[in-house]
Design an enzyme around this catalytic site. Structure first.
Site, PDB file in Angstrom:
ATOM      1  N   GLY A 128      -5.295  -5.096   5.312  1.00  0.00           N
ATOM      2  CA  GLY A 128      -4.569  -6.038   4.472  1.00  0.00           C
ATOM      3  C   GLY A 128      -5.169  -7.426   4.465  1.00  0.00           C
ATOM      4  O   GLY A 128      -5.275  -8.078   3.416  1.00  0.00           O
ATOM      5  N   ARG A 129      -5.591  -7.913   5.630  1.00  0.00           N
ATOM      6  CA  ARG A 129      -6.119  -9.275   5.715  1.00  0.00           C
ATOM      7  C   ARG A 129      -7.535  -9.390   5.139  1.00  0.00           C
ATOM      8  O   ARG A 129      -8.094 -10.483   5.077  1.00  0.00           O
ATOM      9  CB  ARG A 129      -6.084  -9.752   7.166  1.00  0.00           C
ATOM     10  CG  ARG A 129      -6.855  -8.862   8.142  1.00  0.00           C
ATOM     11  CD  ARG A 129      -6.449  -9.182   9.574  1.00  0.00           C
ATOM     12  NE  ARG A 129      -7.022  -8.298  10.562  1.00  0.00           N
ATOM     13  CZ  ARG A 129      -6.538  -7.107  10.893  1.00  0.00           C
ATOM     14  NH1 ARG A 129      -5.476  -6.629  10.263  1.00  0.00           N
ATOM     15  NH2 ARG A 129      -7.110  -6.370  11.835  1.00  0.00           N
ATOM     16  N   GLU A 160      -4.792 -11.878  13.777  1.00  0.00           N
ATOM     17  CA  GLU A 160      -4.387 -10.478  13.692  1.00  0.00           C
ATOM     18  C   GLU A 160      -5.557  -9.567  14.053  1.00  0.00           C
ATOM     19  O   GLU A 160      -5.362  -8.472  14.591  1.00  0.00           O
ATOM     20  CB  GLU A 160      -3.876 -10.154  12.288  1.00  0.00           C
ATOM     21  CG  GLU A 160      -3.156  -8.808  12.195  1.00  0.00           C
ATOM     22  CD  GLU A 160      -2.386  -8.647  10.910  1.00  0.00           C
ATOM     23  OE1 GLU A 160      -1.169  -8.915  10.894  1.00  0.00           O
ATOM     24  OE2 GLU A 160      -3.009  -8.252   9.895  1.00  0.00           O
ATOM     25  N   GLU A 183      10.076  -5.845   3.713  1.00  0.00           N
ATOM     26  CA  GLU A 183      10.254  -7.172   3.132  1.00  0.00           C
ATOM     27  C   GLU A 183       9.891  -7.154   1.643  1.00  0.00           C
ATOM     28  O   GLU A 183      10.585  -7.739   0.804  1.00  0.00           O
ATOM     29  CB  GLU A 183       9.397  -8.200   3.864  1.00  0.00           C
ATOM     30  CG  GLU A 183       9.726  -8.362   5.331  1.00  0.00           C
ATOM     31  CD  GLU A 183       8.877  -7.489   6.237  1.00  0.00           C
ATOM     32  OE1 GLU A 183       8.753  -7.807   7.432  1.00  0.00           O
ATOM     33  OE2 GLU A 183       8.326  -6.468   5.739  1.00  0.00           O
ATOM     34  N   LYS A 211       9.180  -5.205  13.805  1.00  0.00           N
ATOM     35  CA  LYS A 211       9.728  -4.614  12.584  1.00  0.00           C
ATOM     36  C   LYS A 211      10.593  -3.401  12.900  1.00  0.00           C
ATOM     37  O   LYS A 211      11.650  -3.191  12.288  1.00  0.00           O
ATOM     38  CB  LYS A 211       8.591  -4.241  11.639  1.00  0.00           C
ATOM     39  CG  LYS A 211       7.806  -5.431  11.117  1.00  0.00           C
ATOM     40  CD  LYS A 211       6.957  -5.080   9.926  1.00  0.00           C
ATOM     41  CE  LYS A 211       5.870  -4.091  10.237  1.00  0.00           C
ATOM     42  NZ  LYS A 211       4.983  -3.866   9.083  1.00  0.00           N
ATOM     43  N   HIS A 269      -3.548 -38.463  10.435  1.00  0.00           N
ATOM     44  CA  HIS A 269      -2.384 -39.296  10.720  1.00  0.00           C
ATOM     45  C   HIS A 269      -1.318 -38.533  11.497  1.00  0.00           C
ATOM     46  O   HIS A 269      -0.156 -38.951  11.530  1.00  0.00           O
ATOM     47  CB  HIS A 269      -1.811 -39.859   9.417  1.00  0.00           C
ATOM     48  CG  HIS A 269      -2.721 -40.854   8.774  1.00  0.00           C
ATOM     49  ND1 HIS A 269      -2.594 -42.212   8.975  1.00  0.00           N
ATOM     50  CD2 HIS A 269      -3.797 -40.689   7.964  1.00  0.00           C
ATOM     51  CE1 HIS A 269      -3.548 -42.843   8.299  1.00  0.00           C
ATOM     52  NE2 HIS A 269      -4.279 -41.938   7.673  1.00  0.00           N
ATOM     53  N   LYS A 283       0.827  -1.204   0.000  1.00  0.00           N
ATOM     54  CA  LYS A 283       0.000   0.000   0.000  1.00  0.00           C
ATOM     55  C   LYS A 283       0.865   1.260   0.000  1.00  0.00           C
ATOM     56  O   LYS A 283       0.660   2.172  -0.802  1.00  0.00           O
ATOM     57  CB  LYS A 283      -0.927  -0.002   1.210  1.00  0.00           C
ATOM     58  CG  LYS A 283      -1.901   1.179   1.250  1.00  0.00           C
ATOM     59  CD  LYS A 283      -2.768   1.154   2.493  1.00  0.00           C
ATOM     60  CE  LYS A 283      -3.711  -0.014   2.504  1.00  0.00           C
ATOM     61  NZ  LYS A 283      -4.667   0.034   3.639  1.00  0.00           N
TER      62      LYS A 283
END
Length: 550
Positions: A273-274, A359, A215, A514, A390, A209
């Protein structure tokens, strides 16, 4: 929410505490034995989704009390405020309008008096035109070659959503296109994504954005270096413009990177964002499945949005699922929630929901800035069902913890599976239904003995059952159904956050690490001293530097 009473002080909360005490050790076997209509009454539908919540430790009284708590905590008023475009994200003073991303063209959803829906559709139309240029081969790279590879570079919501949806809808994608996703700042992620690609046929979509996410910009810069090295000495700014597009709002930073701002796709600060993969963040997905399928997905979102907004509380499926989560978290001390899709295509679905839920509702301060005195969001986890059977299903069946679980399955496999694979589908779904039955009802010691099991093995082979599950069924995993599933969980998370009186739409908890990473990095890259470090971190930095050989 009343000013004078907090959630745990409300009489409706106290009533649920008392109800839980009265509920005692009641077993699902007893609840089903006493209530012949239970399976029909405790089930609901929304869109193509059939949701069975009969295998929960609830009665009609439980649901009545939970709905009363929802009313007392202002869930319905906050829901309506969200749909009106009010700034319900209180810490960032923003509207919360992911629901506008899938609104029809003629809808009116206003923020500060401006209808945002026309802007949403303008971006969708721009995305569709670009996606068709890529899919048709009209858009070519710097050397004139057709684009055959698309690499999405983002992190968090700019990666998890489109990556999950691409895997979920793989059967609907253009198989001639290679689509990959890079998020981790570990250089191995980008290396593995591009190592076998032809730079001349590769398009990078950079999703940030602000276009400052460290990153993402680090990976994008490395991708630019790889591209220019691969295209040769005659490549330059024109090559970047032909092979990079941006999902951003920062035109200046995008231009400085070398991307033509005509190929910048916008989204807005009222989209977290999510909650964003049905916005411009989903451009890679739209290229893969095509604009028409993407709009089918948006229609699926919209169906559940309308249901959540208008359905009565007694039949409102997202509301009910949210209330069940509150019931277990706050009155059974359940601290995690398993999401177990019986579909290979949903291999990334639970990871996506981890961000959506954890979040959003991983908060310890309420909307008024006070420490919460009640449990909030659960740990969300899980993998595709038969694989998990399993592995960790042992703990689900015979462990000591209460872990509510969602079992998700589809009546039909995707069309492209061959007939012989279609036959496997019944076996897959038999496992889903069997696990729901086993978790709920278990196997008593007497039932084990009746099978002739040696007495010393009986305790080890007894299943206590009484583990709550929701089963979600749909006819097929289509773009529309995927949209319905995501919206179902979005609104479930909303309900829980509203009851807990927390801001489900900020994410300050991701910031501190961060910020500290930027302080620590010079110690690694330049050997600089970092003031204020604790002794443990200082010792770790020394050990790390001692291990470096480059």
């Amino acid at each position: 929410m009343p000013d004078t009473l907090r959630v745990n002080e409300l009489p409706e909360f106290a009533a649920l505490v008392g109800h839980r005490e009265d509920f005692g050790p009641t077993h699902l076997r007893d609840l089903f034995a006493a209530d012949g209509d239970r399976a029909q009454r405790f089930a609901g539908s929304v869109g193509d989704l059939f949701v069975d919540y009969s295998k929960h430790l609830i009665t009609d009284r439980t649901l009545d009390l939970l709905r009363e708590l929802a009313t007392a905590t202002g869930v319905f008023g906050l829901r309506d405020a969200m749909f009106r475009g009010e700034r319900i994200n209180v810490t960032e003073r923003r509207a919360v309008l992911h629901i506008a991303l899938r609104a029809p063209r003629d809808a009116v959803i206003e923020v500060d008096g401006e209808n945002v829906v026309p802007k949403v559709h303008a971006v969708l139309d721009k995305m569709a035109a670009f996606a068709e240029r890529i899919r048709s081969g009209e858009w070519s790279g710097h050397t004139g070659k057709r684009i055959r590879n698309v690499v999405n570079i983002g992190i968090g919501g700019s990666d998890l959503g489109p990556a999950m949806a691409y895997e979920a809808l793989r059967a609907f994608t253009d198989r001639s296109l290679t689509v990959r996703f890079v998020s981790n700042v570990d250089g191995a992620d980008l290396h593995e994504a591009v190592r076998d690609l032809d730079p001349a046929e590769t398009l990078f979509i950079v999703a940030s954005k602000t276009f400052t996410t460290i990153e993402t910009i680090t990976n994008a810069t490395s991708a630019r270096t790889w591209l220019l090295a691969g295209l040769g000495a005659d490549s330059g700014s024109d090559a970047v413009a032909k092979h990079f597009v941006a999902l951003s709002t920062n035109a200046e930073k995008v231009s400085d990177f070398g991307i033509d701002t005509a190929n910048m796709f916008e989204f807005w600060d009222w989209v977290g964002g999510r909650y964003s993969y049905d916005s411009a963040i989903g451009l890679s997905l739209m290229i893969a499945i095509g604009p028409d399928r993407f709009r089918e997905m948006l229609d699926g979102f919209r169906q559940v949005d309308e249901h959540f907004r208008t359905a009565p509380a007694e039949t409102n499926v997202p509301l009910i699922l949210g209330l069940l989560g509150v019931w277990y978290g706050n009155f059974f001390d359940a601290q995690s929630h398993a999401v177990l899709p019986y579909s290979h295509y949903l291999s990334k679905f639970t990871a996506y929901l981890q961000q959506l839920d954890m979040e959003s509702n991983g908060k310890s301060v309420d909307r008024d800035g006070n420490p919460v005195l009640w449990q909030t969001g659960p740990v969300v986890w899980g993998t595709p069902g038969t694989n998990g059977q399993h592995a960790y299903y042992q703990l689900l069946h015979q462990g000591t913890r209460t872990i509510p679980a969602d079992l998700i399955g589809f009546a039909n496999p995707v069309d492209e599976l061959e007939p012989e694979l279609d036959a496997q589908h019944d076996l897959l779904m038999a496992n889903l239904f069997a696990q729901g039955q086993a978790l709920a009802f278990g196997r008593t010691a007497d039932e084990v003995r009746a099978e002739g099991v040696p007495e010393e093995q009986v305790p080890h082979r007894t299943f206590r059952g009484n583990h709550p599950t929701t089963t979600i069924l749909a006819p097929e995993l289509t773009p529309s159904v995927l949209g319905q599933l995501i919206a179902l969980y979005e609104h479930k998370v909303f309900v829980q956050g509203a009851i807990w009186n927390i801001d489900s739409f900020d994410q300050w908890g991701v910031e501190l690490g961060k910020v500290l990473a930027q302080r620590v990095e010079p110690a690694l890259t330049q050997g600089a001293e970092v003031p204020g470090l604790d002794t443990s971190t200082s010792a770790l930095l020394t050990a790390y530097r001692g291990m470096r050989w480059r």
